[in-house]
Design an enzyme around this catalytic site. Structure first.
Site, short mmCIF file in Angstrom:
data_model
loop_
_atom_site.label_atom_id
_atom_site.label_comp_id
_atom_site.label_asym_id
_atom_site.label_seq_id
_atom_site.Cartn_x
_atom_site.Cartn_y
_atom_site.Cartn_z
N LYS A 109 0.85 -1.22 0.00
CA LYS A 109 0.00 0.00 0.00
C LYS A 109 0.87 1.25 0.00
O LYS A 109 0.65 2.17 -0.78
CB LYS A 109 -0.89 0.03 1.23
N THR A 162 4.02 1.55 -0.87
CA THR A 162 4.75 1.58 -2.14
C THR A 162 3.85 2.04 -3.27
O THR A 162 4.24 2.87 -4.11
CB THR A 162 5.31 0.17 -2.44
N LYS A 188 8.75 -6.75 9.81
CA LYS A 188 8.19 -6.19 8.58
C LYS A 188 9.10 -5.16 7.92
O LYS A 188 9.03 -4.93 6.73
CB LYS A 188 6.83 -5.55 8.89
N PHE A 210 5.08 -8.20 -8.74
CA PHE A 210 6.35 -8.74 -8.24
C PHE A 210 7.05 -9.44 -9.39
O PHE A 210 6.40 -9.97 -10.30
CB PHE A 210 6.11 -9.73 -7.09
N1 LIG Z 1 6.18 -5.03 -6.18
C1 LIG Z 1 7.04 -5.31 -5.18
N2 LIG Z 1 8.06 -6.16 -5.38
C2 LIG Z 1 8.91 -6.46 -4.38
N3 LIG Z 1 8.82 -5.98 -3.11
C3 LIG Z 1 7.80 -5.12 -2.88
C4 LIG Z 1 6.87 -4.75 -3.88
N4 LIG Z 1 5.97 -3.88 -3.32
C5 LIG Z 1 6.33 -3.73 -2.03
N5 LIG Z 1 7.43 -4.47 -1.78
C6 LIG Z 1 8.11 -4.58 -0.48
O1 LIG Z 1 7.17 -5.18 0.40
C7 LIG Z 1 7.25 -4.58 1.71
C8 LIG Z 1 5.89 -4.02 2.07
O2 LIG Z 1 5.60 -2.91 1.23
P1 LIG Z 1 4.72 -1.71 1.83
O3 LIG Z 1 4.48 -0.75 0.74
O4 LIG Z 1 5.35 -1.23 3.09
O5 LIG Z 1 3.38 -2.50 2.17
P2 LIG Z 1 2.17 -2.05 3.13
O6 LIG Z 1 2.18 -0.57 3.21
O7 LIG Z 1 0.96 -2.59 2.47
O8 LIG Z 1 2.47 -2.70 4.45
C9 LIG Z 1 8.34 -3.52 1.61
O9 LIG Z 1 9.56 -4.08 2.07
C10 LIG Z 1 8.46 -3.24 0.12
O10 LIG Z 1 9.76 -2.82 -0.24
O1 LIG Z 2 -0.87 -0.57 10.19
C1 LIG Z 2 -0.28 -1.16 9.27
O2 LIG Z 2 0.15 -0.48 8.19
P1 LIG Z 2 0.78 -1.19 6.89
O3 LIG Z 2 -0.27 -2.12 6.36
O4 LIG Z 2 1.09 -0.06 5.94
O5 LIG Z 2 2.01 -1.92 7.36
MG LIG Z 3 2.38 0.77 4.75
#
Ligand SMILES: Nc1ncnc2c1ncn2[C@@H]1O[C@H](COP(=O)(O)OP(=O)(O)O)[C@@H](O)[C@H]1O
Ligand SMILES: O=COP(=O)(O)O
Ligand SMILES: [Mg+2]
Length: 561
Positions: free
Chosen positions: A72, A74, A106, A384
């Site tokens: 999300k 990203t 995470k 991915f």
């Molecule tokens: N398309 C992708 N390919 C590889 N790694 C990804 C991709 N999108 C996100 N990530 C990795 O996955 C992890 C979670 O991404 P993040 O945007 O923080 O997710 P969320 O906000 O939904 O928790 C991060 O380490 C990010 O670098």
């Molecule tokens: O509260 C959690 O946020 P993310 O899903 O961005 O890790």
């Molecule tokens: Mg996040």
């Protein structure tokens, strides 16, 4: 290249000049923290509130995630960069990362790949000190409670009914249940206490929902720290005269932080509640500021749409009179396979059967967004490298069968350029959207009884057949109903499942949601309902990410992601 290596190669621009260039923000209204971070003055934020023109708000949410998260943050960054690339003046609004997951499992929360906000080391570590300020303000109140009891307890606080714990921004299970006041009379009175992680603090929620300094202080004063020995009379932070000093400690934390993406687009990063144990949304102040400055504001709410999006709509939008014109629902092939029963170590292998089975999780989230909230929704497959065309084609086709567009987006690998198709779809959705705060379809009205609000969330969104609770919890809900029945509900539930059982994947139906406790957060203005066995102080995993983080003699950090 790793996230941090990409971020360390960023060509950042000094934030003062960039803010002026992009949105005409005057330098005198920016408090710089070095060259690449700054805080916006509240005077400037207030000056915008009189402006009639407002941009459009877009919410980025997701399906029920794997433990790594589905992108999300990203996607919010990549979509924001893409909208700027196609000529739409856009600001993204993110939450600040917590050190808990950063050193836990995470990792950070500054995005990933070529869709990140920078400087990522700063943002993921101490940033501008907001979390430290929130923790100290919270713990000042804790200290004043025990101090008051120690000096005669004039307020007749019942030490067995103190609801206010201590906080720290760390995953530390050893602090969940502690005893304070040990060591004899000089150390005050012995009583059980505990620590929550700072992102679960009511002070964090208050900072994210407050609209100005006066509102912040008033909310802090309204905090119910516990009850008198008559068991029913609440004791407020204002009774202890703590709220002024707490507000003083938050004098800078209340101001939104401004940074940039790898593509030099503006991001406001402010507040950081988790969405499984708190309301999961960035601050109202930052969101409203972005809406006044930009044509498009893209913001995210934590974990899956059953958590972050639900509380974004029913708590944040309700409280601040906001409404998203469109929703981007992030899905990943890996998460759908995970919901289809595939072990985490095999998620990078093609498995159409598992994608098909796991699709039910995405389908329920789509239904929740489009039917329960009646919001325009586009599914974004956050691509991915190991995803196959057969897998993504299947998801696109199944979304089409549901009447929902699904777009593969490669923003992680390609930055904004990889999300232009998504950006164009978002523009067409937003331009066709008639959603406003006046007609936003919330899940329940203010005057619905507390029990029925919780039941509505569980049955309408989670697929539950019922909610259950002990007589003790039912009694607590009945007591809250009388004085606080109009408050919204902040559900605290596992992010791994629609149910309270983290291992129940896909789209379970007919399950029971047990409400194990409820807690009034009177300052934040909601009631927390703990569903199942949710802990507000996480623990570190067997191999903490911290073990891989290091810094060299030149101050270059490695291992952070
Ligand atoms: N398309 C992708 N390919 C590889 N790694 C990804 C991709 N999108 C996100 N990530 C990795 O996955 C992890 C979670 O991404 P993040 O945007 O923080 O997710 P969320 O906000 O939904 O928790 C991060 O380490 C990010 O670098
Ligand atoms: O509260 C959690 O946020 P993310 O899903 O961005 O890790
Ligand atoms: Mg996040």
């Amino acid at each position: 290249m790793s996230d941090i290596e990409i971020a360390q190669r960023a060509k950042m621009k000094p934030i003062i000049g960039l803010a002026a260039e992009k949105f005409g923000i005057p330098a005198e209204h920016l408090d710089p923290y070095g060259h690449y971070k700054a805080k916006l003055s509240l005077e400037y934020v207030d000056s915008l509130s009189h402006q009639a023109q407002e941009g459009k708000l877009v919410l980025v949410t997701a399906i029920s995630p794997t433990p790594a998260g589905e992108g999300k943050t990203t996607t919010t960054v990549g979509l924001g960069d893409a909208l700027n690339r196609i000529g739409k003046k856009t600001i993204i609004c993110l939450r600040e990362p917590s050190l808990g997951p950063c050193f836990g499992m995470k990792g950070g929360a500054a995005g990933g790949g070529y869709s990140q906000v920078v400087p990522m080391e700063d943002i993921n570590l101490h940033f501008t000190g907001d979390f430290h300020a929130i923790a100290v303000a919270h713990n000042l109140l804790s200290a004043m409670i025990d101090n008051h009891i120690n000096h005669g307890n004039a307020l007749d606080i019942d030490p067995r009914r103190i609801k206010w714990k201590r906080v720290v921004d760390m995953n530390d299970r050893a602090l969940r249940e502690i005893t304070v006041g040990q060591g004899g009379p000089a150390n005050g009175y012995l009583r059980e206490d505990g620590f929550d992680i700072v992102v679960a603090s009511e002070v964090m929620a208050i900072l994210c929902l407050a609209t100005n300094r006066a509102d912040l202080k008033e909310r802090l004063g309204r905090i119910v720290i516990g009850y008198k020995t008559d068991k029913v009379t609440p004791v407020y932070a204002s009774d202890l005269k703590a709220h002024g000093a707490m507000a003083a400690l938050l004098k800078d934390a209340i101001k939104p932080n401004i940074v940039q993406t790898l593509e030099n687009n503006i991001a406001l990063v402010h507040g950081g509640p988790f969405a499984n144990i708190a309301h999961g949304c960035n601050s109202v102040t930052a969101t409203k500021t972005a809406l006044k400055l930009a044509d498009y504001t893209i913001t995210e709410a934590g974990f899956g749409a059953d958590l972050g999006a639900e509380k974004f709509l029913n708590i944040k939008c309700r409280s601040a009179k906001l409404a998203p014109s469109a929703v981007v629902l992030v899905a990943t092939v890996r998460a759908l396979k995970y919901h289809g029963g595939v072990d985490r170590i095999h998620l990078n292998q093609e498995n159409l059967e598992a994608v098909e089975k796991g699709f039910e999780n995405l389908e329920r989230h789509i239904t929740n967004v489009t039917k329960n909230y009646q919001l325009p929704c586009v599914v974004c497959i956050n691509h991915f490298t190991y995803d196959t065309d057969a897998e993504t084609d299947m998801i696109i086709e199944k979304c089409s069968d549901l009447g929902v567009k699904c777009i593969v987006s490669k923003h992680w690998a390609e930055g904004g350029a990889g999300a232009e198709a998504l950006a164009n779809e978002v523009v067409s959705m937003v331009e066709g959207s008639t959603i406003s705060p006046d007609n936003l379809n919330l899940l329940y009205p203010d005057n619905m009884p507390i029990w029925n609000k919780i039941e509505t969330i569980a049955t309408k969104l989670y697929g539950a057949s019922e909610i259950v609770a002990s007589d003790k919890v039912k009694g607590e809900i009945a007591e809250l109903q009388e004085k606080y029945g109009d408050l919204p509900i902040c559900m605290a539930k596992t992010q791994m499942s629609f149910s309270t059982n983290p291992s129940l994947k896909g789209a379970p139906t007919g399950h029971s949601v047990e409400i194990s406790s409820v807690k009034l957060e009177h300052g934040a203005g909601f009631i927390v309902a703990i569903a199942g066995n949710m802990m507000t102080m996480p623990g570190l995993p067997k191999t903490p990410t911290a073990e891989k983080i290091d810094i060299d003699d030149n101050g270059v950090i490695t291992g952070l992601f």
